[in-house]
Enzyme design. Structure first.
Site, mmCIF file in Angstrom:
data_model
loop_
_atom_site.group_PDB
_atom_site.id
_atom_site.type_symbol
_atom_site.label_atom_id
_atom_site.label_comp_id
_atom_site.label_asym_id
_atom_site.label_seq_id
_atom_site.Cartn_x
_atom_site.Cartn_y
_atom_site.Cartn_z
ATOM 1 N N ASP A 85 16.505 31.391 -4.577
ATOM 2 C CA ASP A 85 16.231 30.047 -4.086
ATOM 3 C C ASP A 85 16.253 29.055 -5.239
ATOM 4 O O ASP A 85 15.538 29.225 -6.227
ATOM 5 C CB ASP A 85 14.850 30.044 -3.398
ATOM 6 N N HIS A 86 17.077 28.026 -5.132
ATOM 7 C CA HIS A 86 17.187 26.983 -6.158
ATOM 8 C C HIS A 86 17.518 27.565 -7.539
ATOM 9 O O HIS A 86 16.807 27.295 -8.521
ATOM 10 C CB HIS A 86 15.912 26.139 -6.219
ATOM 11 N N ASP A 107 21.728 25.333 -7.417
ATOM 12 C CA ASP A 107 21.262 23.979 -7.152
ATOM 13 C C ASP A 107 21.760 23.035 -8.242
ATOM 14 O O ASP A 107 21.117 22.858 -9.271
ATOM 15 C CB ASP A 107 19.734 23.957 -7.074
ATOM 16 N N GLU A 137 23.721 22.752 -2.706
ATOM 17 C CA GLU A 137 22.935 21.609 -2.241
ATOM 18 C C GLU A 137 23.529 20.311 -2.757
ATOM 19 O O GLU A 137 24.057 20.253 -3.872
ATOM 20 C CB GLU A 137 21.487 21.741 -2.713
ATOM 21 N N GLY A 184 6.819 21.441 0.281
ATOM 22 C CA GLY A 184 5.382 21.194 0.301
ATOM 23 C C GLY A 184 4.974 20.420 1.545
ATOM 24 O O GLY A 184 5.794 20.122 2.414
ATOM 25 N N THR A 214 8.305 23.756 6.621
ATOM 26 C CA THR A 214 6.889 23.659 7.007
ATOM 27 C C THR A 214 6.563 22.249 7.500
ATOM 28 O O THR A 214 6.917 21.265 6.848
ATOM 29 C CB THR A 214 5.986 24.001 5.805
ATOM 30 N N THR A 236 5.540 27.052 2.188
ATOM 31 C CA THR A 236 4.229 26.400 2.160
ATOM 32 C C THR A 236 3.333 26.857 3.305
ATOM 33 O O THR A 236 2.135 27.120 3.109
ATOM 34 C CB THR A 236 4.396 24.869 2.212
#
Length: 287
Positions: A85-86, A107, A137, A184, A214, A236
Protein backbone atom coordinates in the site's frame (compact mmCIF):
# COMPACT_ATOMS: atom_id res chain seq x y z
CA UNK A 1 -4.44 -21.97 -1.64
CA UNK A 2 -1.48 -19.96 -3.01
CA UNK A 3 -1.47 -16.18 -2.93
CA UNK A 4 -2.77 -14.51 -6.09
CA UNK A 5 -2.50 -11.12 -7.77
CA UNK A 6 -5.38 -8.64 -7.66
CA UNK A 7 -5.91 -8.56 -11.42
CA UNK A 8 -8.50 -11.30 -11.89
CA UNK A 9 -10.37 -10.69 -8.62
CA UNK A 10 -10.82 -6.99 -9.44
CA UNK A 11 -11.84 -7.56 -13.06
CA UNK A 12 -14.46 -10.06 -11.82
CA UNK A 13 -15.66 -7.60 -9.17
CA UNK A 14 -16.00 -4.79 -11.70
CA UNK A 15 -17.88 -7.04 -14.13
CA UNK A 16 -20.26 -8.35 -11.46
CA UNK A 17 -20.88 -5.09 -9.60
CA UNK A 18 -19.21 -5.50 -6.21
CA UNK A 19 -15.94 -4.42 -4.59
CA UNK A 20 -13.15 -6.36 -2.90
CA UNK A 21 -11.96 -4.94 0.41
CA UNK A 22 -8.32 -4.17 1.08
CA UNK A 23 -7.90 -4.55 4.82
CA UNK A 24 -4.57 -3.42 6.18
CA UNK A 25 -2.42 -5.64 8.37
CA UNK A 26 -0.93 -4.05 11.49
CA UNK A 27 0.07 -7.06 13.60
CA UNK A 28 -0.68 -10.74 14.17
CA UNK A 29 -4.19 -10.18 15.52
CA UNK A 30 -5.21 -8.04 12.54
CA UNK A 31 -3.93 -10.72 10.17
CA UNK A 32 -5.76 -13.52 11.98
CA UNK A 33 -9.03 -11.59 12.12
CA UNK A 34 -8.95 -10.46 8.49
CA UNK A 35 -8.17 -13.92 7.08
CA UNK A 36 -10.83 -15.58 9.25
CA UNK A 37 -13.46 -13.01 8.28
CA UNK A 38 -12.80 -13.45 4.55
CA UNK A 39 -12.93 -17.23 4.81
CA UNK A 40 -16.16 -17.20 6.81
CA UNK A 41 -17.75 -14.81 4.32
CA UNK A 42 -16.26 -16.71 1.35
CA UNK A 43 -14.97 -13.42 -0.01
CA UNK A 44 -11.85 -12.66 -2.04
CA UNK A 45 -9.40 -10.64 0.04
CA UNK A 46 -6.63 -8.08 -0.37
CA UNK A 47 -4.25 -7.81 2.58
CA UNK A 48 -2.79 -4.31 2.46
CA UNK A 49 0.64 -3.64 3.96
CA UNK A 50 2.04 -0.12 4.25
CA UNK A 51 5.80 0.37 4.43
CA UNK A 52 5.48 1.50 8.05
CA UNK A 53 3.41 -1.52 9.05
CA UNK A 54 5.84 -3.79 7.21
CA UNK A 55 8.73 -2.38 9.25
CA UNK A 56 6.73 -2.73 12.46
CA UNK A 57 6.03 -6.40 11.81
CA UNK A 58 9.66 -7.24 11.02
CA UNK A 59 9.88 -6.70 7.28
CA UNK A 60 8.08 -7.73 4.11
CA UNK A 61 9.29 -11.34 4.21
CA UNK A 62 7.95 -11.80 7.73
CA UNK A 63 4.54 -10.50 6.66
CA UNK A 64 4.36 -12.88 3.68
CA UNK A 65 5.37 -15.89 5.78
CA UNK A 66 2.87 -14.94 8.49
CA UNK A 67 0.02 -14.70 5.98
CA UNK A 68 0.97 -17.91 4.18
CA UNK A 69 1.32 -19.86 7.44
CA UNK A 70 -1.99 -18.62 8.84
CA UNK A 71 -3.72 -19.44 5.56
CA UNK A 72 -2.42 -22.99 5.88
CA UNK A 73 -3.38 -23.28 9.56
CA UNK A 74 -6.88 -21.89 8.94
CA UNK A 75 -7.33 -23.83 5.70
CA UNK A 76 -8.17 -20.62 3.83
CA UNK A 77 -9.78 -21.42 0.48
CA UNK A 78 -10.62 -17.91 -0.80
CA UNK A 79 -8.32 -15.93 -3.15
CA UNK A 80 -5.90 -13.76 -1.14
CA UNK A 81 -3.52 -11.08 -2.45
CA UNK A 82 -0.79 -9.36 -0.44
CA UNK A 83 -0.55 -5.78 -1.66
CA UNK A 84 2.03 -3.08 -0.94
CA UNK A 85 0.00 0.00 0.00
CA UNK A 86 1.43 3.37 -1.09
CA UNK A 87 4.82 2.09 -2.24
CA UNK A 88 7.11 5.11 -2.09
CA UNK A 89 9.69 4.09 -4.69
CA UNK A 90 10.62 1.66 -7.45
CA UNK A 91 13.08 0.03 -5.05
CA UNK A 92 10.44 -0.56 -2.35
CA UNK A 93 8.09 -2.13 -4.89
CA UNK A 94 10.85 -4.47 -6.09
CA UNK A 95 11.70 -5.35 -2.47
CA UNK A 96 8.08 -6.29 -1.83
CA UNK A 97 7.91 -8.36 -5.01
CA UNK A 98 11.09 -10.25 -4.03
CA UNK A 99 9.58 -10.90 -0.59
CA UNK A 100 6.55 -12.58 -2.17
CA UNK A 101 3.98 -9.80 -2.44
CA UNK A 102 1.55 -10.54 -5.26
CA UNK A 103 0.55 -6.92 -5.86
CA UNK A 104 2.09 -3.48 -5.38
CA UNK A 105 0.95 0.11 -5.44
CA UNK A 106 3.42 2.67 -6.68
CA UNK A 107 2.39 6.08 -5.37
CA UNK A 108 3.85 8.73 -7.64
CA UNK A 109 0.95 11.09 -7.01
CA UNK A 110 3.25 13.74 -5.51
CA UNK A 111 5.26 13.90 -8.75
CA UNK A 112 4.55 15.86 -11.96
CA UNK A 113 2.40 13.79 -14.34
CA UNK A 114 5.22 12.76 -16.68
CA UNK A 115 7.46 11.63 -13.81
CA UNK A 116 4.56 9.69 -12.25
CA UNK A 117 3.97 7.94 -15.58
CA UNK A 118 7.65 7.06 -16.04
CA UNK A 119 7.98 5.72 -12.48
CA UNK A 120 4.75 3.73 -12.71
CA UNK A 121 5.76 2.24 -16.07
CA UNK A 122 9.06 1.01 -14.60
CA UNK A 123 7.20 -0.76 -11.80
CA UNK A 124 4.63 -2.24 -14.21
CA UNK A 125 7.35 -3.64 -16.47
CA UNK A 126 9.05 -5.46 -13.57
CA UNK A 127 5.86 -6.56 -11.81
CA UNK A 128 4.02 -7.89 -14.86
CA UNK A 129 7.08 -9.94 -15.84
CA UNK A 130 6.51 -12.04 -12.70
CA UNK A 131 2.69 -11.97 -12.57
CA UNK A 132 2.34 -9.24 -9.95
CA UNK A 133 -0.47 -6.67 -10.30
CA UNK A 134 0.09 -2.91 -10.03
CA UNK A 135 -2.02 -0.03 -8.71
CA UNK A 136 -1.22 3.63 -9.40
CA UNK A 137 -2.57 6.92 -8.07
CA UNK A 138 -3.16 10.39 -9.46
CA UNK A 139 -4.13 13.39 -7.36
CA UNK A 140 -3.56 13.21 -3.62
CA UNK A 141 -5.69 11.24 -1.17
CA UNK A 142 -6.27 13.61 1.75
CA UNK A 143 -5.50 12.98 5.43
CA UNK A 144 -2.62 11.02 6.91
CA UNK A 145 -1.33 7.47 6.43
CA UNK A 146 2.02 6.56 8.00
CA UNK A 147 4.34 9.47 7.11
CA UNK A 148 2.12 10.71 4.25
CA UNK A 149 0.15 13.89 5.04
CA UNK A 150 -2.03 15.71 2.47
CA UNK A 151 -4.07 18.80 3.42
CA UNK A 152 -4.47 20.58 0.05
CA UNK A 153 -8.18 20.31 -0.87
CA UNK A 154 -7.61 20.98 -4.59
CA UNK A 155 -5.00 18.23 -4.80
CA UNK A 156 -7.69 15.80 -3.63
CA UNK A 157 -9.36 15.70 -7.07
CA UNK A 158 -7.67 14.05 -10.04
CA UNK A 159 -8.06 15.39 -13.59
CA UNK A 160 -9.80 12.76 -15.77
CA UNK A 161 -7.77 13.40 -18.93
CA UNK A 162 -4.53 12.93 -16.96
CA UNK A 163 -5.92 9.72 -15.45
CA UNK A 164 -6.60 8.41 -18.95
CA UNK A 165 -3.07 9.24 -20.09
CA UNK A 166 -1.45 7.56 -17.08
CA UNK A 167 -3.48 4.36 -17.38
CA UNK A 168 -3.02 4.15 -21.16
CA UNK A 169 0.75 4.69 -21.08
CA UNK A 170 1.55 2.47 -18.09
CA UNK A 171 -0.81 -0.51 -18.40
CA UNK A 172 -1.66 -0.60 -14.67
CA UNK A 173 -4.18 -3.19 -13.50
CA UNK A 174 -6.21 -0.83 -11.31
CA UNK A 175 -6.20 2.86 -10.62
CA UNK A 176 -6.82 5.14 -7.63
CA UNK A 177 -7.93 8.60 -8.76
CA UNK A 178 -8.12 11.06 -5.86
CA UNK A 179 -11.80 11.99 -5.73
CA UNK A 180 -12.31 13.51 -2.29
CA UNK A 181 -11.81 10.56 0.06
CA UNK A 182 -9.34 10.81 2.95
CA UNK A 183 -7.12 8.58 5.04
CA UNK A 184 -8.20 8.53 8.68
CA UNK A 185 -11.44 9.86 10.19
CA UNK A 186 -13.46 12.40 8.18
CA UNK A 187 -13.83 15.96 9.44
CA UNK A 188 -17.40 16.57 8.35
CA UNK A 189 -19.25 14.77 5.57
CA UNK A 190 -17.32 12.92 2.81
CA UNK A 191 -17.63 14.70 -0.54
CA UNK A 192 -16.79 12.23 -3.28
CA UNK A 193 -16.51 13.49 -6.86
CA UNK A 194 -18.90 11.06 -8.53
CA UNK A 195 -19.04 12.98 -11.82
CA UNK A 196 -15.27 12.75 -12.16
CA UNK A 197 -15.36 9.11 -11.06
CA UNK A 198 -17.80 8.30 -13.85
CA UNK A 199 -15.69 10.19 -16.40
CA UNK A 200 -12.48 8.43 -15.28
CA UNK A 201 -14.22 5.06 -15.54
CA UNK A 202 -15.42 5.77 -19.07
CA UNK A 203 -11.99 6.98 -20.16
CA UNK A 204 -9.79 4.31 -18.58
CA UNK A 205 -11.96 1.19 -18.34
CA UNK A 206 -9.83 -0.30 -15.54
CA UNK A 207 -11.12 -1.22 -12.06
CA UNK A 208 -11.03 1.87 -9.82
CA UNK A 209 -9.80 2.01 -6.23
CA UNK A 210 -11.31 4.01 -3.37
CA UNK A 211 -8.83 4.86 -0.62
CA UNK A 212 -10.06 5.97 2.79
CA UNK A 213 -13.10 3.66 2.90
CA UNK A 214 -13.76 4.28 6.60
CA UNK A 215 -16.70 6.58 7.35
CA UNK A 216 -18.15 6.75 3.83
CA UNK A 217 -21.95 6.26 3.91
CA UNK A 218 -23.23 3.00 2.44
CA UNK A 219 -25.18 4.85 -0.27
CA UNK A 220 -21.94 6.47 -1.46
CA UNK A 221 -20.14 3.13 -1.35
CA UNK A 222 -22.87 1.58 -3.51
CA UNK A 223 -22.75 4.47 -5.97
CA UNK A 224 -18.95 4.26 -6.24
CA UNK A 225 -19.21 0.52 -6.95
CA UNK A 226 -21.81 1.19 -9.65
CA UNK A 227 -19.32 3.56 -11.30
CA UNK A 228 -16.53 0.97 -11.54
CA UNK A 229 -14.93 1.03 -8.09
CA UNK A 230 -13.81 -2.57 -7.52
CA UNK A 231 -11.39 -2.14 -4.59
CA UNK A 232 -12.07 -0.26 -1.35
CA UNK A 233 -9.38 0.25 1.27
CA UNK A 234 -10.21 0.03 4.98
CA UNK A 235 -7.81 0.44 7.90
CA UNK A 236 -8.95 3.18 10.30
CA UNK A 237 -12.30 1.50 11.05
CA UNK A 238 -10.53 -1.72 12.10
CA UNK A 239 -8.03 0.22 14.23
CA UNK A 240 -10.83 2.10 15.99
CA UNK A 241 -12.86 -1.04 16.73
CA UNK A 242 -9.77 -2.88 18.02
CA UNK A 243 -8.74 -0.01 20.28
CA UNK A 244 -12.28 0.39 21.60
CA UNK A 245 -12.32 -3.30 22.59
CA UNK A 246 -8.97 -3.02 24.38
CA UNK A 247 -10.13 0.07 26.31
CA UNK A 248 -13.36 -1.65 27.36
CA UNK A 249 -11.53 -4.73 28.66
CA UNK A 250 -8.94 -2.70 30.58
CA UNK A 251 -11.58 -0.34 32.00
CA UNK A 252 -13.45 -3.35 33.36
CA UNK A 253 -10.29 -5.12 34.55
CA UNK A 254 -7.60 -2.49 35.21
CA UNK A 255 -5.23 -5.03 36.84
CA UNK A 256 -5.16 -7.25 33.73
CA UNK A 257 -1.67 -7.70 32.28
CA UNK A 258 -1.89 -10.76 29.99
CA UNK A 259 -1.98 -9.24 26.46
CA UNK A 260 -3.93 -12.22 25.13
CA UNK A 261 -6.81 -11.25 27.40
CA UNK A 262 -7.26 -7.85 25.74
CA UNK A 263 -5.84 -8.51 22.27
CA UNK A 264 -8.19 -11.47 21.86
CA UNK A 265 -11.28 -9.25 22.16
CA UNK A 266 -9.58 -6.73 19.86
CA UNK A 267 -9.13 -9.48 17.28
CA UNK A 268 -12.81 -10.43 17.60
CA UNK A 269 -13.82 -6.80 17.07
CA UNK A 270 -11.68 -6.51 13.93
CA UNK A 271 -13.17 -9.71 12.56
CA UNK A 272 -16.73 -8.48 12.99
CA UNK A 273 -15.86 -5.12 11.43
CA UNK A 274 -14.27 -6.79 8.39
CA UNK A 275 -17.25 -9.11 7.94
CA UNK A 276 -19.63 -6.15 7.97
CA UNK A 277 -17.53 -4.29 5.37
CA UNK A 278 -17.36 -7.38 3.15
CA UNK A 279 -21.15 -7.57 3.21
CA UNK A 280 -21.44 -3.84 2.51
CA UNK A 281 -19.09 -4.15 -0.47
CA UNK A 282 -21.09 -7.11 -1.83
CA UNK A 283 -18.20 -9.58 -2.01
CA UNK A 284 -19.65 -12.27 0.27
CA UNK A 285 -19.80 -15.65 -1.50
CA UNK A 286 -17.87 -14.27 -4.49
CA UNK A 287 -14.71 -16.33 -3.88
Amino acid sequence: MPLVSMKEMLEKAKAEGYAVGQFNLNNLEFTQAILQAAEEEQSPLICGVSEGAGRYMGGFKVVVKMVETLMEEYNVTVPVAIHLDHGSSFEKCVEAIHAGFTSVMIDGSHLPLEENIQLTKRVVDVAHAVGVSVEAELGRIGGQEDDLVVEDAEAMYAIPSECDELVRRTGVDCFAPALGSVHGPYKGEPNLGFDRMEEVMKLTGVPLVLHGGTGIPTKDIKRAISLGTAKINVNTENQISATRAVREVLAEKPDLYDPRKYLGPARDAIKETVKSKIREFGSSNKA
